[in-house]
Design a protein around this motif. Structure first.
Motif, PDB file in Angstrom:
ATOM      1  N   ALA A   1      -2.272  17.464  -9.561  1.00  0.00           N
ATOM      2  CA  ALA A   1      -2.780  16.378  -8.721  1.00  0.00           C
ATOM      3  C   ALA A   1      -2.369  15.029  -9.289  1.00  0.00           C
ATOM      4  CB  ALA A   1      -4.301  16.463  -8.629  1.00  0.00           C
ATOM      5  N   GLY A   2      -2.101  14.086  -8.390  1.00  0.00           N
ATOM      6  CA  GLY A   2      -1.731  12.742  -8.795  1.00  0.00           C
ATOM      7  C   GLY A   2      -0.798  12.112  -7.788  1.00  0.00           C
ATOM      8  N   CYS A   3      -0.587  10.809  -7.904  1.00  0.00           N
ATOM      9  CA  CYS A   3       0.244  10.094  -6.950  1.00  0.00           C
ATOM     10  C   CYS A   3       0.703   8.788  -7.560  1.00  0.00           C
ATOM     11  CB  CYS A   3      -0.549   9.824  -5.670  1.00  0.00           C
ATOM     12  SG  CYS A   3      -1.888   8.622  -5.900  1.00  0.00           S
ATOM     13  N   CYS A   4       1.544   8.074  -6.822  1.00  0.00           N
ATOM     14  CA  CYS A   4       1.932   6.718  -7.196  1.00  0.00           C
ATOM     15  C   CYS A   4       1.779   5.796  -6.001  1.00  0.00           C
ATOM     16  CB  CYS A   4       3.384   6.672  -7.687  1.00  0.00           C
ATOM     17  SG  CYS A   4       3.573   6.846  -9.487  1.00  0.00           S
ATOM     18  N   LEU A   5       1.478   4.538  -6.298  1.00  0.00           N
ATOM     19  CA  LEU A   5       1.459   3.469  -5.320  1.00  0.00           C
ATOM     20  C   LEU A   5       2.523   2.474  -5.754  1.00  0.00           C
ATOM     21  CD1 LEU A   5       0.389   0.442  -4.440  1.00  0.00           C
ATOM     22  CD2 LEU A   5       0.008   2.305  -2.819  1.00  0.00           C
TER      23      LEU A   5
ATOM     24  N   ALA B   1       7.662  -2.316  -8.535  1.00  0.00           N
ATOM     25  CA  ALA B   1       6.743  -1.695  -9.492  1.00  0.00           C
ATOM     26  C   ALA B   1       6.026  -0.528  -8.848  1.00  0.00           C
ATOM     27  CB  ALA B   1       5.727  -2.726  -9.996  1.00  0.00           C
ATOM     28  N   ALA B   2       5.440   0.329  -9.686  1.00  0.00           N
ATOM     29  CA  ALA B   2       4.627   1.455  -9.215  1.00  0.00           C
ATOM     30  C   ALA B   2       3.540   1.722 -10.246  1.00  0.00           C
ATOM     31  CB  ALA B   2       5.474   2.705  -8.999  1.00  0.00           C
TER      32      ALA B   2
ATOM     33  N   ALA C   1       2.216  10.411   1.811  1.00  0.00           N
ATOM     34  CA  ALA C   1       1.780  11.609   1.089  1.00  0.00           C
ATOM     35  C   ALA C   1       2.848  12.690   1.152  1.00  0.00           C
ATOM     36  CB  ALA C   1       0.465  12.129   1.671  1.00  0.00           C
ATOM     37  N   ARG C   2       3.546  12.750   2.274  1.00  0.00           N
ATOM     38  CA  ARG C   2       4.630  13.711   2.461  1.00  0.00           C
ATOM     39  C   ARG C   2       5.947  12.973   2.738  1.00  0.00           C
ATOM     40  NH1 ARG C   2      -0.129  15.554   3.921  1.00  0.00           N
ATOM     41  NH2 ARG C   2      -0.708  17.722   3.427  1.00  0.00           N
TER      42      ARG C   2
ATOM     43  N   TYR D   1       2.548   4.776  -0.675  1.00  0.00           N
ATOM     44  CA  TYR D   1       1.876   5.801  -1.491  1.00  0.00           C
ATOM     45  C   TYR D   1       2.631   7.110  -1.353  1.00  0.00           C
ATOM     46  CZ  TYR D   1      -1.198   9.937  -1.094  1.00  0.00           C
ATOM     47  OH  TYR D   1      -1.695  11.200  -1.103  1.00  0.00           O
ATOM     48  N   VAL D   2       2.871   7.786  -2.472  1.00  0.00           N
ATOM     49  CA  VAL D   2       3.499   9.110  -2.458  1.00  0.00           C
ATOM     50  C   VAL D   2       2.660  10.066  -3.297  1.00  0.00           C
ATOM     51  CG1 VAL D   2       5.864   8.341  -2.022  1.00  0.00           C
ATOM     52  CG2 VAL D   2       5.025   8.449  -4.380  1.00  0.00           C
TER      53      VAL D   2
END
Length: 355
Positions: free
Chosen positions: A210-214, A61-62, A175-176, A199-200
């Motif tokens: 801006a934003g990300c996923c876990l 899941a994310a 992040a990277r 995390y990405v």
């Protein structure tokens, strides 16, 4: 940055780093007009992005969050609650320790435990100094503040195994991660495999809003989703950032090997310039640091001169322990790819006062 320099930046038709100066029109164009909107993070393009990232990382899941700071704090809060421990082990230069205003301690009651030498990569041997059982081990790939360096992959696997051996969890600050995937020549799913949660980011390498996923186990992700709400991140509509991320992910993810090749071509082109040093040399990911033998005043004057000629470089340089050496970070993206390597060499020579 002064107003006139900002105006010069916006007037430039070329840029040295990343995908070029951020412009609203270009970012808005990454949000398709027929985007399916979510409601408080449920459904629509947000659910589509979460499913795609979970598949890319091969995790169950994310969850989408508006910032990486929120994502990692939420994940570590969940891990601490499940392990009944408070200590977070990570490299001294990790984002959680250096750039988040002490949030781990002040908001979550967690205890940072820096491990290893801040001037080199964290390695498995460094973890032998940790006797207390931690809530989590955080590994950053690549190590941004060390110029995008990558530890040997076997050592990364051993670090994650150490966390599991002490009945803790391994969390990947990715992040990277897209840059690391190119550097290791491995799919992102393989990089994520040793870690419990990952995390990405979407605004960095792929240049989205801006934003990300876990990503991680479904039950952990569900808890992080609740912490997103508690921390004020479950906005009425998260669809603009999610749609932009999905667009840029699909367009730019295949380009990272070429970005890495260009980073190495740039290193080859500037290695002999007086007053320019590449860190690391050669680059290990599509980013690198450059140490320039110059003063802040001369650097700013060179930035202005290049901008007046239509080439944007940096807002400012970072100081080092030596006042005569300035540090800049070059992330390779579409703008860098469009710039001839010879022009990059000329710009760096100018910034270092070598011309």
């Amino acid at each position: 940055m002064s107003d006139d320099l900002d105006a010069l930046r916006l007037a430039c038709d070329r840029a040295l780093g990343g995908h070029g100066p951020v412009r609203a029109g270009a970012l808005l164009a990454t949000v398709p007009p027929d985007t399916a909107v979510d409601r408080y993070g449920a459904g629509g393009v947000v659910a589509e992005l979460e499913a795609e990232v979970a598949a890319l990382l091969d995790k169950p899941a994310a969850v989408y969050l508006p910032s990486g700071t929120m994502a990692q704090q939420a994940a570590l809060r969940v891990h601490a609650g499940r392990t009944m421990r408070r200590t977070v082990v990570a490299h001294p230069e990790c984002h959680l320790f250096r750039h988040e205003g002490g949030a781990l301690e002040r908001l979550h009651g967690l205890v940072p435990r820096p491990v290893g030498d801040r001037n080199r990569l964290l390695l498995r041997a460094d973890l032998d100094a940790v006797a207390e059982p931690p809530a989590a081990l955080v590994v950053e790939l690549p190590q941004r503040d060390l110029g995008g360096q990558l530890p040997p992959w076997d050592d990364v696997v051993e670090q994650a195994a150490w966390a599991h051996d002490v009945h803790s969890v391994a969390h990947l600050d990715g992040a990277r991660l897209w840059e690391a995937s190119a550097g290791y020549e491995m799919p992102a799913s393989d990089l994520a495999a040793p870690f419990d949660t990952v995390y990405v980011s979407f605004y960095k390498g792929i240049g989205a809003l801006a934003g990300c996923c876990l990503a991680g186990p479904a039950d952990v992700v569900a808890e992080v989703r609740e912490w997103r709400h508690r921390l004020g991140g479950t906005l009425w509509g998260l669809w603009p950032g999610a749609a932009s991320a999905l667009t840029c992910l699909r367009e730019r993810l295949p380009l990272f090997p070429a970005y890495l090749q260009r980073a190495r071509e740039i290193a080859d082109a500037v290695r002999d310039l007086p007053g320019v040093r590449v860190v690391p040399d050669p680059p290990q990911t599509p980013m690198l640091h450059l140490l320039l033998t110059t003063t802040p005043e001369r650097f700013r004057a060179a930035v202005r001169g290049l901008a007046e000629d239509g080439l944007w470089t940096w807002n400012e340089a970072a100081p080092t322990a030596d006042p005569a050496v300035q540090r800049v970070e070059l992330s390779v993206g579409d703008a860098t790819m469009a710039l001839p390597v010879e022009e990059v060499r000329g710009a760096l020579a100018c910034l270092a006062g070598a011309v």
